[in-house]
Write an enzyme that holds these catalytic residues in place. Structure first.
Site, PDB file in Angstrom:
ATOM      1  N   GLY A 156      16.340 -55.233 -69.417  1.00 25.73           N
ATOM      2  CA  GLY A 156      16.330 -54.722 -70.792  1.00 25.73           C
ATOM      3  C   GLY A 156      17.025 -53.374 -70.835  1.00 25.73           C
ATOM      4  O   GLY A 156      17.925 -53.105 -70.033  1.00 25.73           O
ATOM      5  N   ILE A 158      16.096 -50.277 -69.987  1.00 26.76           N
ATOM      6  CA  ILE A 158      16.021 -49.411 -68.802  1.00 26.76           C
ATOM      7  C   ILE A 158      16.720 -50.073 -67.614  1.00 26.76           C
ATOM      8  O   ILE A 158      17.435 -49.413 -66.852  1.00 26.76           O
ATOM      9  CB  ILE A 158      14.555 -49.045 -68.483  1.00 26.76           C
ATOM     10  CG1 ILE A 158      13.926 -48.314 -69.683  1.00 26.76           C
ATOM     11  CG2 ILE A 158      14.477 -48.172 -67.228  1.00 26.76           C
ATOM     12  CD1 ILE A 158      12.416 -48.085 -69.580  1.00 26.76           C
ATOM     13  N   ALA A 238       8.095 -49.619 -63.544  1.00 27.59           N
ATOM     14  CA  ALA A 238       7.697 -50.344 -64.769  1.00 27.59           C
ATOM     15  C   ALA A 238       6.187 -50.257 -64.979  1.00 27.59           C
ATOM     16  O   ALA A 238       5.704 -49.309 -65.609  1.00 27.59           O
ATOM     17  CB  ALA A 238       8.197 -51.779 -64.681  1.00 27.59           C
ATOM     18  N   ARG A 239       5.443 -51.215 -64.446  1.00 27.18           N
ATOM     19  CA  ARG A 239       3.978 -51.158 -64.515  1.00 27.18           C
ATOM     20  C   ARG A 239       3.408 -51.589 -63.161  1.00 27.18           C
ATOM     21  O   ARG A 239       3.889 -52.557 -62.546  1.00 27.18           O
ATOM     22  CB  ARG A 239       3.450 -52.082 -65.611  1.00 27.18           C
ATOM     23  CG  ARG A 239       3.549 -51.511 -67.021  1.00 27.18           C
ATOM     24  CD  ARG A 239       2.660 -50.287 -67.238  1.00 27.18           C
ATOM     25  NE  ARG A 239       2.755 -49.731 -68.579  1.00 27.18           N
ATOM     26  CZ  ARG A 239       3.599 -48.771 -68.957  1.00 27.18           C
ATOM     27  NH1 ARG A 239       4.447 -48.251 -68.069  1.00 27.18           N
ATOM     28  NH2 ARG A 239       3.584 -48.308 -70.192  1.00 27.18           N
ATOM     29  N   GLU A 268      -3.972 -47.559 -61.657  1.00 30.57           N
ATOM     30  CA  GLU A 268      -3.638 -46.184 -61.993  1.00 30.57           C
ATOM     31  C   GLU A 268      -4.828 -45.461 -62.646  1.00 30.57           C
ATOM     32  O   GLU A 268      -5.475 -46.077 -63.491  1.00 30.57           O
ATOM     33  CB  GLU A 268      -2.462 -46.233 -62.984  1.00 30.57           C
ATOM     34  CG  GLU A 268      -1.475 -45.136 -62.768  1.00 30.57           C
ATOM     35  CD  GLU A 268      -0.195 -45.368 -63.553  1.00 30.57           C
ATOM     36  OE1 GLU A 268       0.555 -46.310 -63.215  1.00 30.57           O
ATOM     37  OE2 GLU A 268       0.050 -44.612 -64.492  1.00 30.57           O
ATOM     38  N   HIS A 286       3.623 -41.388 -61.827  1.00 29.99           N
ATOM     39  CA  HIS A 286       4.092 -41.915 -63.124  1.00 29.99           C
ATOM     40  C   HIS A 286       4.911 -40.868 -63.904  1.00 29.99           C
ATOM     41  O   HIS A 286       4.508 -40.418 -64.969  1.00 29.99           O
ATOM     42  CB  HIS A 286       2.894 -42.419 -63.963  1.00 29.99           C
ATOM     43  CG  HIS A 286       3.308 -43.462 -64.971  1.00 29.99           C
ATOM     44  ND1 HIS A 286       2.489 -44.484 -65.385  1.00 29.99           N
ATOM     45  CD2 HIS A 286       4.472 -43.631 -65.657  1.00 29.99           C
ATOM     46  CE1 HIS A 286       3.118 -45.231 -66.286  1.00 29.99           C
ATOM     47  NE2 HIS A 286       4.331 -44.730 -66.455  1.00 29.99           N
ATOM     48  N   GLY A 288       8.229 -41.350 -64.808  1.00 31.80           N
ATOM     49  CA  GLY A 288       9.440 -41.976 -65.352  1.00 31.80           C
ATOM     50  C   GLY A 288      10.072 -41.221 -66.513  1.00 31.80           C
ATOM     51  O   GLY A 288      11.261 -40.955 -66.519  1.00 31.80           O
TER      52      GLY A 288
END
Ligand code: GLV
Length: 326
Positions: A156, A158, A238-239, A268, A286, A288
């Site tokens: 996508g 990113i 991402a996750r 997390e 995290h 990003g």
């Protein structure tokens, strides 16, 4: 004045954009996360919730908020923390913060690519430990990027921004996604569409940019790592739950893959203990989208979305605009 709950303090520019426009209920122990009980209690009778990725927005929270709620403005591009269909059913708008964080997140993915393949954080730890050393031809060897293959899982916004950076490193670019990009986009990126298995077998760097969904949960597991090259690195910005962290620790330990770089975690903010002991994984908390400019843009976009939703207008980046068409 509209009633708004903000679950953590934002950057000053975004806090100023909230001033004087609403009755603001701010979680006062920010940056501590808001306990669920407080969230449920303080959501009551709010017109808008400005949430972060740490808050689960589900039927229970929507019940607790009550019928006044018009919008949940999430301060993140990812929205796996939100039950969007449930919000839609109840006529509650949901927004996220796409686009403004694309380039910053792609930069951080690349920071992890370089750190993991060239052992940057390991080298830094080595010196800080005051380890005696002298330049040695065999010392702390990583792998080349030039001429190698960069594999994107989830291409996508990113993922595509990460691909553009790979061009500068002289890499071949491949991607895998549930939906293939239009030919024009593939051409522009110089990216070749592969099945996930082919991508895993051919890539020297695998960078994850997919959303967390039931289909992507533990997409990277013991079986996946066995399909990767022994010299490959895995980067996840991402996750966390897309990667089975215990399986990753085992794969790194067994030398099934060379290294990994993680910005996100399965549980997390907890980090799998087995990873903390491995030098071959670079770990970030995290970060990003963590640049000054990006966080200002995210905060201002979330606030703009919030007030548009409260006013019954179309927000800039809605996830369920159909709510407005009723
Ligand atoms: C951060 O992870 C985001 O989704 O914006």
């Amino acid at each position: 004045m509209p009633q708004v709950l903000l679950t953590r303090e934002l950057v000053p520019e975004a806090m100023r954009a909230l001033e004087g426009r609403c009755e603001l209920d701010l979680w006062e122990r920010s940056p501590e996360a808001m306990p669920r009980d407080d969230l449920l209690r303080r959501a009551k009778d709010k017109d808008g919730l400005l949430t972060l990725l740490t808050e689960k927005v589900d039927a229970e929270l929507l019940d607790a908020a009550g019928p006044r709620l018009k919008i949940v403005a999430n301060h993140a591009v990812g929205f796996d923390n939100i039950d969007v269909p449930e919000c839609t059913r109840r006529g509650v708008l949901v927004t996220n913060t796409p686009d403004v964080l694309t380039e910053a997140t792609a930069d951080l993915a690349w920071a992890l690519v370089l750190a993991s393949i060239r052992r940057v954080a390991e080298g830094d730890r080595f010196l800080r430990a005051r380890t005696p050393w002298v330049w040695d031809p065999r010392m702390m060897l990583g792998h080349d990027l030039y001429g190698k293959t960069f594999g994107i899982v989830g291409c996508g916004r990113i993922g595509q921004a990460a691909a553009r950076r790979a061009t500068g490193f002289g890499m071949r670019i491949v991607y895998s996604d549930a939906v293939r990009l239009p030919a024009e986009a593939e051409q522009r990126l110089g990216a070749e569409y592969l099945s996930l298995d082919d991508l895993l077998a051919q890539s020297d760097v695998v960078s994850v940019h997919a959303p967390l969904t039931p289909e992507t949960r533990h997409l990277f597991n013991a079986g996946t790592f066995r399909k990767m090259k022994h010299t490959a690195v895995l980067v996840n910005t991402a996750r966390g739950p897309i990667v089975d962290e215990a399986a990753l620790a085992e794969a790194l330990h067994a030398g099934e893959i060379f290294a990994a770089g993680l910005d996100v975690y399965e549980r997390e903010p907890q980090v799998e203990a087995a990873l903390l002991d491995l030098d071959s994984v670079t770990l970030l908390p995290h970060l990003g989208s963590a640049t000054v400019g990006t966080r200002v843009a995210m905060g201002l976009l979330a606030v703009e979305n919030l007030f548009a939703g409260i006013a019954g207008e179309r927000p800039r980046t809605p996830l369920n605009p159909e709510v407005l068409e009723r």
